[in-house]
Design an enzyme around this catalytic site. Structure first.
Site, PDB file in Angstrom:
ATOM      1  N   ASP A 123      40.181  31.161  31.085  1.00 12.99           N
ATOM      2  CA  ASP A 123      39.731  32.403  30.466  1.00 12.99           C
ATOM      3  C   ASP A 123      40.141  32.406  28.989  1.00 12.99           C
ATOM      4  O   ASP A 123      39.926  31.424  28.287  1.00 12.99           O
ATOM      5  CB  ASP A 123      40.299  33.602  31.252  1.00 12.99           C
ATOM      6  CG  ASP A 123      39.725  34.936  30.818  1.00 12.99           C
ATOM      7  OD1 ASP A 123      38.626  35.281  31.270  1.00 12.99           O
ATOM      8  OD2 ASP A 123      40.381  35.630  30.022  1.00 12.99           O
ATOM      9  N   TRP A 124      40.726  33.500  28.481  1.00 12.19           N
ATOM     10  CA  TRP A 124      41.126  33.550  27.071  1.00 12.19           C
ATOM     11  C   TRP A 124      42.167  32.489  26.738  1.00 12.19           C
ATOM     12  O   TRP A 124      42.311  32.091  25.571  1.00 12.19           O
ATOM     13  CB  TRP A 124      41.639  34.935  26.693  1.00 12.19           C
ATOM     14  CG  TRP A 124      40.651  35.689  25.849  1.00 12.19           C
ATOM     15  CD1 TRP A 124      39.754  36.634  26.274  1.00 12.19           C
ATOM     16  CD2 TRP A 124      40.444  35.555  24.440  1.00 12.19           C
ATOM     17  NE1 TRP A 124      39.004  37.090  25.222  1.00 12.19           N
ATOM     18  CE2 TRP A 124      39.411  36.452  24.081  1.00 12.19           C
ATOM     19  CE3 TRP A 124      41.022  34.758  23.450  1.00 12.19           C
ATOM     20  CZ2 TRP A 124      38.946  36.578  22.775  1.00 12.19           C
ATOM     21  CZ3 TRP A 124      40.556  34.886  22.147  1.00 12.19           C
ATOM     22  CH2 TRP A 124      39.536  35.785  21.817  1.00 12.19           C
ATOM     23  N   TRP A 163      30.636  43.804  31.258  1.00 16.60           N
ATOM     24  CA  TRP A 163      32.090  43.722  31.279  1.00 16.60           C
ATOM     25  C   TRP A 163      32.673  44.177  29.943  1.00 16.60           C
ATOM     26  O   TRP A 163      33.638  44.935  29.896  1.00 16.60           O
ATOM     27  CB  TRP A 163      32.519  42.302  31.612  1.00 16.60           C
ATOM     28  CG  TRP A 163      33.924  41.937  31.212  1.00 16.60           C
ATOM     29  CD1 TRP A 163      34.301  40.942  30.361  1.00 16.60           C
ATOM     30  CD2 TRP A 163      35.146  42.554  31.665  1.00 16.60           C
ATOM     31  NE1 TRP A 163      35.674  40.907  30.235  1.00 16.60           N
ATOM     32  CE2 TRP A 163      36.216  41.878  31.025  1.00 16.60           C
ATOM     33  CE3 TRP A 163      35.435  43.601  32.519  1.00 16.60           C
ATOM     34  CZ2 TRP A 163      37.547  42.226  31.227  1.00 16.60           C
ATOM     35  CZ3 TRP A 163      36.778  43.955  32.726  1.00 16.60           C
ATOM     36  CH2 TRP A 163      37.805  43.265  32.089  1.00 16.60           C
ATOM     37  N   ASP A 249      33.104  32.122  40.651  1.00 19.70           N
ATOM     38  CA  ASP A 249      33.260  32.847  39.397  1.00 19.70           C
ATOM     39  C   ASP A 249      31.874  33.101  38.818  1.00 19.70           C
ATOM     40  O   ASP A 249      31.210  32.172  38.366  1.00 19.70           O
ATOM     41  CB  ASP A 249      34.104  32.028  38.422  1.00 19.70           C
ATOM     42  CG  ASP A 249      34.290  32.714  37.070  1.00 19.70           C
ATOM     43  OD1 ASP A 249      33.744  33.826  36.887  1.00 19.70           O
ATOM     44  OD2 ASP A 249      34.977  32.148  36.208  1.00 19.70           O
ATOM     45  N   HIS A 279      37.279  33.923  39.652  1.00 20.32           N
ATOM     46  CA  HIS A 279      37.587  33.750  38.235  1.00 20.32           C
ATOM     47  C   HIS A 279      39.058  33.411  38.023  1.00 20.32           C
ATOM     48  O   HIS A 279      39.384  32.527  37.229  1.00 20.32           O
ATOM     49  CB  HIS A 279      37.225  35.017  37.468  1.00 20.32           C
ATOM     50  CG  HIS A 279      37.475  34.917  36.001  1.00 20.32           C
ATOM     51  ND1 HIS A 279      36.773  34.045  35.187  1.00 20.32           N
ATOM     52  CD2 HIS A 279      38.361  35.564  35.193  1.00 20.32           C
ATOM     53  CE1 HIS A 279      37.212  34.158  33.938  1.00 20.32           C
ATOM     54  NE2 HIS A 279      38.165  35.066  33.920  1.00 20.32           N
TER      55      HIS A 279
END
Length: 304
Positions: A123-124, A163, A249, A279
């Site tokens: 992710d980030w 989102w 995901d 995810h």
């Protein structure tokens, strides 16, 4: 703007998270500083592995993987990004930028463990970590990426648009519930509470609400030029590079093959789409992810 510090009692009795606290003072810019928390397990002289979390989680996400990696012989380092976990939290959403997050995390990395390291990112954590690999490839021995990307604009998907808007404007932004909805594994009440723990009130959620707005998925956004430049180094990265993505995901699950095809060190690696994996793959398939790190580190000669 205030720099918030989550009360320590919010983190009492966390399930399966017995790790000692470690702290680093980050220069936020504008004359401001913040205290950053990180996990540091295993011998200091052992080969390092960096675990970078994403949105809106924190190092609690790695509680299942850390013991496996320590037992394998690593020094395991898992920072809480500024605005997340036990780290301090600026309460102004506009203060959070992609460039600042890169700078803040580089400060921590340079001070705490400057040696070449293995990297796991999701992710980030991948928007930060993969940019760093592209900028300074010699500082990374191998990479395992899960549900990861280094975006350079284009056209945003409907799902991500929804989102992003939810994170920006929803009156209820329950972090633990978000983690549960994006995880196939059923979390216990205590685990959901642990994800809620860093965010006792709305001002403390500024970073969590900001992150989706900063992903450079549309042309003209900040960060695109820097990511395009970083891709030059990332594509040429020759260390072992493994993708282990969750097939459940809906946002990034399909991105594994697209990522692995572009990177030199990904050629011939045992990339996989993990079943029953959402995810937050660290919750769903921690053993497989940890083993991937161990295997890549051994291929790189980073781990005996």
């Amino acid at each position: 703007m205030d720099i918030l510090r989550t009360p320590a009692d919010r983190f009492s009795d966390l399930p399966d998270y017995p790790f000692a606290e470690h702290w680093f003072e980050v220069d936020l810019g504008n004359g401001l500083t913040a205290r950053q928390h990180y996990v540091d397990e295993g011998p200091k002289e052992a080969p390092p592995v960096l675990l970078y979390h994403g949105e809106p989680s924190w190092s609690f996400l790695y509680r299942k993987m850390i013991p496996i990696l320590v037992d394998a012989g690593f020094r395991v380092l898992a920072p809480d990004l500024i605005g997340f976990g036990k780290s301090d939290k600026p309460d102004d959403i506009s203060f959070y930028t992609y460039a600042r997050h890169v700078d803040w995390l580089k400060q921590w990395r340079n001070a705490v463990e400057p040696r070449p390291a293995a990297l796991f990112c999701q992710d980030w954590g991948s928007l930060l970590g993969l940019r760093m690999v592209g900028q300074e490839p010699d500082r990374f021995t191998c990479v395992v990426a899960s549900n990861a990307a280094l975006p350079t604009g284009g056209k945003v998907s409907d799902g991500f648009t929804a989102w992003r808007e939810f994170a920006r404007s929803s009156p209820e932004f329950a972090i633990g519930g978000i983690l549960q909805r994006a995880t196939k594994t059923e979390l216990s009440e205590a685990e959901v509470a642990a994800y809620d723990a860093p965010f006792p009130d709305e001002p403390s959620k500024a970073g969590a609400r900001a992150f989706p707005q900063l992903v450079p998925v549309e042309d003209g956004m900040d960060g695109i030029a820097e990511n395009m430049e970083a891709w030059k180094g990332l594509e040429a990265f020759s260390g072992p590079f493994l993708t282990l993505f969750g097939e459940d995901d809906p946002v990034l699950g399909a991105g594994g093959p697209m990522l692995s095809k572009r990177i030199k060190g990904a050629e011939g690696q045992p990339h996989a789409m993990l079943s029953r994996c959402g995810h937050f793959s660290q919750e769903d398939r921690p053993v497989e992810l940890a083993q991937g790190i161990i295997d890549m580190a051994r291929k790189a000669g980073h781990l005996a």
